[in-house]
Design a protein around this motif. Structure first.
Motif, short mmCIF file in Angstrom:
data_model
loop_
_atom_site.label_atom_id
_atom_site.label_comp_id
_atom_site.label_asym_id
_atom_site.label_seq_id
_atom_site.Cartn_x
_atom_site.Cartn_y
_atom_site.Cartn_z
N GLU A 149 0.52 12.74 7.84
CA GLU A 149 0.50 12.92 6.28
C GLU A 149 0.81 13.23 4.97
O GLU A 149 1.11 13.76 3.93
CB GLU A 149 1.01 14.31 6.69
N ASP A 150 2.33 12.54 4.63
CA ASP A 150 2.48 11.84 3.73
C ASP A 150 2.25 10.94 2.71
O ASP A 150 1.78 11.25 1.83
CB ASP A 150 4.05 11.16 4.31
N VAL A 151 1.28 10.29 3.73
CA VAL A 151 0.35 9.93 2.59
C VAL A 151 -0.89 10.62 2.40
O VAL A 151 -1.74 9.83 0.47
CB VAL A 151 -0.64 8.06 3.83
N LYS A 152 -1.24 11.45 3.27
CA LYS A 152 -3.21 11.96 3.10
C LYS A 152 -2.38 12.97 1.78
O LYS A 152 -2.88 13.02 0.48
CB LYS A 152 -2.78 12.82 3.73
N ALA A 153 -0.81 13.92 1.62
CA ALA A 153 -0.15 14.48 0.23
C ALA A 153 0.00 13.42 -1.00
O ALA A 153 -0.59 14.24 -2.01
CB ALA A 153 0.73 15.01 1.25
N ALA A 154 0.28 12.26 -0.81
CA ALA A 154 0.82 11.38 -1.59
C ALA A 154 -0.83 10.74 -2.89
O ALA A 154 -0.58 10.45 -3.78
CB ALA A 154 1.41 9.86 -1.25
N TYR A 181 -4.69 4.06 -0.12
CA TYR A 181 -5.54 5.22 0.55
C TYR A 181 -6.41 4.88 1.96
O TYR A 181 -5.99 4.95 2.92
CB TYR A 181 -6.29 6.58 0.12
N GLU A 182 -7.13 3.94 1.38
CA GLU A 182 -8.23 3.51 2.47
C GLU A 182 -7.55 2.82 3.19
O GLU A 182 -8.22 2.54 4.43
CB GLU A 182 -9.48 3.61 1.68
N ALA A 183 -7.04 1.80 2.86
CA ALA A 183 -6.03 0.40 3.72
C ALA A 183 -5.07 1.16 5.15
O ALA A 183 -5.26 0.59 6.02
CB ALA A 183 -5.28 -0.61 2.54
N LEU A 184 -4.60 2.36 4.22
CA LEU A 184 -3.88 2.84 5.25
C LEU A 184 -4.66 4.09 6.02
O LEU A 184 -4.08 3.66 7.31
CB LEU A 184 -2.75 3.77 4.89
N LEU A 185 -5.41 4.54 5.96
CA LEU A 185 -6.56 4.89 6.90
C LEU A 185 -6.71 3.72 7.74
O LEU A 185 -6.95 4.74 9.06
CB LEU A 185 -7.92 5.33 5.96
N GLU A 186 -7.24 2.50 7.92
CA GLU A 186 -7.28 1.63 8.71
C GLU A 186 -6.26 1.57 9.10
O GLU A 186 -5.91 1.41 10.79
CB GLU A 186 -7.77 0.61 8.31
N VAL A 187 -5.71 2.59 9.42
CA VAL A 187 -3.56 1.96 10.04
C VAL A 187 -4.11 3.07 10.75
O VAL A 187 -4.09 3.32 12.20
CB VAL A 187 -2.57 1.68 8.95
N PHE A 188 -3.78 4.43 10.02
CA PHE A 188 -3.97 5.31 11.25
C PHE A 188 -4.82 5.80 12.20
O PHE A 188 -4.92 5.98 13.25
CB PHE A 188 -3.42 6.52 9.97
N TYR A 189 -6.07 5.18 11.59
CA TYR A 189 -7.66 5.16 12.47
C TYR A 189 -8.10 4.12 12.33
O TYR A 189 -9.07 3.96 11.82
CB TYR A 189 -8.57 6.06 12.00
N PRO A 190 -7.61 2.97 12.91
CA PRO A 190 -8.95 1.67 13.09
C PRO A 190 -9.43 1.65 13.10
O PRO A 190 -10.39 0.89 13.19
CB PRO A 190 -7.36 0.70 14.07
N ASP A 191 -10.47 2.81 14.71
CA ASP A 191 -11.44 2.74 15.17
C ASP A 191 -12.46 3.19 14.43
O ASP A 191 -13.46 3.78 13.92
CB ASP A 191 -11.69 2.85 16.05
N ASP A 192 -11.81 4.23 12.68
CA ASP A 192 -12.83 5.05 11.90
C ASP A 192 -13.44 6.21 12.91
O ASP A 192 -14.47 6.59 12.39
CB ASP A 192 -13.91 4.41 11.64
N TYR A 200 0.62 -1.34 -0.17
CA TYR A 200 -0.01 -0.15 -0.06
C TYR A 200 0.78 1.31 -0.20
O TYR A 200 0.53 2.41 -0.16
CB TYR A 200 -1.10 -0.25 1.30
N TYR A 201 1.55 1.29 0.78
CA TYR A 201 2.69 2.46 0.85
C TYR A 201 3.46 2.72 -0.81
O TYR A 201 3.51 3.68 -1.41
CB TYR A 201 3.48 1.98 2.18
N ALA A 213 5.88 5.27 7.03
CA ALA A 213 5.61 7.44 6.44
C ALA A 213 4.41 7.50 7.33
O ALA A 213 3.34 6.84 7.34
CB ALA A 213 5.50 7.50 4.84
N SER A 214 4.57 8.80 7.42
CA SER A 214 3.23 9.41 8.54
C SER A 214 2.06 9.79 7.24
O SER A 214 2.53 9.43 6.72
CB SER A 214 4.05 10.56 8.61
#
Length: 192
Positions: A19-24, A54-65, A6-7, A16-17
């Motif tokens: 913010e980096d994920v979001k910008a990419a 991106y959506e999969a990485l969102l689960e990493v950063f915000y697992p509880d949505d 995913y990265y 990556a942070s």
């Protein structure tokens, strides 16, 4: 598709942070969006792949949505939800649930830099689900992250041990090899 994939899809290094994920994601989504490329099927396929990553990485950063940014524009929210854990037909329903729960716990532990606990969790999971390549990948990444932390603490011998364990655990992961090569170079720099 594993976490490192995913990265990679977003053109980033593993870990990556947000913010980096979001910008990419924003950059690639604008580039490959179907409205920008109406006749280009490859661009549309790439857009879907980027959105899923991106959506999969969102689960990493915000697992509880709880607080999730769904992307740069409402019009880009067309892709279906994707779980960061692959479904393995060889696993029972109980093992798949265990894997999903362990994945979420592992990410929390890594974000909190509780590496010994993360290692214990992923090693236990690897003993329980021995035939899953994704679990081996998580185990290798956890070893590598702990090795990198040990380098910053100046425990170079111990760091080398965990970096070697990472390579032995997932020897075919090219992005892991690149990261571990950087870590070994950091060790050499500290020794000189």
């Amino acid at each position: 598709m594993g976490l490192a994939d995913y990265y990679r899809t977003l053109g980033l290094r593993t870990g990556a942070s947000f913010e980096d994920v979001k910008a990419a994601y924003r950059k690639l989504a604008r580039k490959y969006h179907p409205d920008v490329n109406p006749e280009d099927q490859q661009a549309q396929d790439r857009f879907i792949k980027v959105t899923k990553a991106y959506e999969a990485l969102l689960e990493v950063f915000y697992p509880d949505d709880d607080v999730v940014d769904d992307g740069p524009d409402d019009e880009l929210d067309e892709a279906e939800d994707v779980s960061p854990v692959q479904t393995n037909p060889g696993l029972s329903e109980h093992e798949q649930k265990l894997k999903q729960d362990s994945y979420q716990q592992l990410n929390v532990l890594l974000k909190q830099q509780k590496f010994p606990r993360a290692i214990a969790l992923v090693e236990g999971l690897a003993q329980r689900i021995t035939h899953d390549s994704e679990v081996r990948q998580w185990q290798a990444i956890t070893y590598q992250r702990w090795g990198r932390e040990l380098i910053t603490q100046g425990q170079l011998g111990k760091a080398r041990i965990y970096l070697d364990k990472a390579l032995k655990t997932d020897p075919l992961n090219k992005s892991l090899w690149v990261e571990i090569n950087r870590d070994f170079q950091a060790i050499e720099q500290k020794l000189t």
